[in-house]
Design an enzyme around this catalytic site. Sequence first.
Site, short mmCIF file in Angstrom:
data_model
loop_
_atom_site.label_atom_id
_atom_site.label_comp_id
_atom_site.label_asym_id
_atom_site.label_seq_id
_atom_site.Cartn_x
_atom_site.Cartn_y
_atom_site.Cartn_z
CB CYS A 1 31.04 122.34 -62.46
SG CYS A 1 32.28 123.52 -63.02
CG LEU B 1 37.32 128.05 -56.92
CD1 LEU B 1 38.48 128.90 -57.41
CD2 LEU B 1 36.52 128.83 -55.88
CB VAL C 1 34.28 117.14 -66.37
CG1 VAL C 1 32.81 117.44 -66.66
CG2 VAL C 1 35.11 117.24 -67.65
#
Length: 219
Positions: free
Chosen positions: A169, A139, A75
């Site tokens: 993340c 990313l 996320v």
Amino acid sequence: MYDNALHIRHLGKQDYESVWHAMQHYTDNRDENSQDEIWIVEHTPVFTQGQAGKSEHILNPGDIPVIQVDRGGQVTYHGPGQLVVYPLLDIKRLKIGVRQLVTHIEQSIINMLKRYQIEAYAKADAPGVYVEERKIASLGLRIRKGCSFHGLALNVDMDMSPFQRINPCGYAGMEMIQCKQLGGPQTVEEAGRQLIETLSQELGLDKLVHHQGLPESYE
């Protein structure tokens, strides 16, 4: 016909879903003559959950929508004041692999920040770009038919509080940082100009063609 140029699309401020569906369409309809494009956008507030995402990492979304998407990773948050860049590239034609593409993207961010005397770095086990153990760029990519979509998000000058509603993340307690705090680019526009320069250099594509807005068939 493919013209060996990198086509840069400046999308301005857009909601996430319309741009996501447009890049899916662009990728699904590509052939050997399709151009390589980079889309630059600033999104309205949204949490996006990647394919590896776990619901427990979304702590308290509140009034910000959560969208399950088809990119790698966990996320993250997108919102005003954040530069989002989507490289829509035929990596097979460019003769680069997925790991190489990730490295090129990370290195382009590092090189851009170096112009502002900011020492940034990548981590082998956690994609993205970091400054003093705090994450400045996230990313998440997807490859389909040998072509990339989704991309990167660089924190420029934004309200950072929504990151506290998630484990960014997938890392509990991950600290985020933005360019404004470090003396980096102060606007999304400035960051976009600088990053396109370093990213095109990394990819070895020096012919740039600029466009405003989405491709006509996807608007």
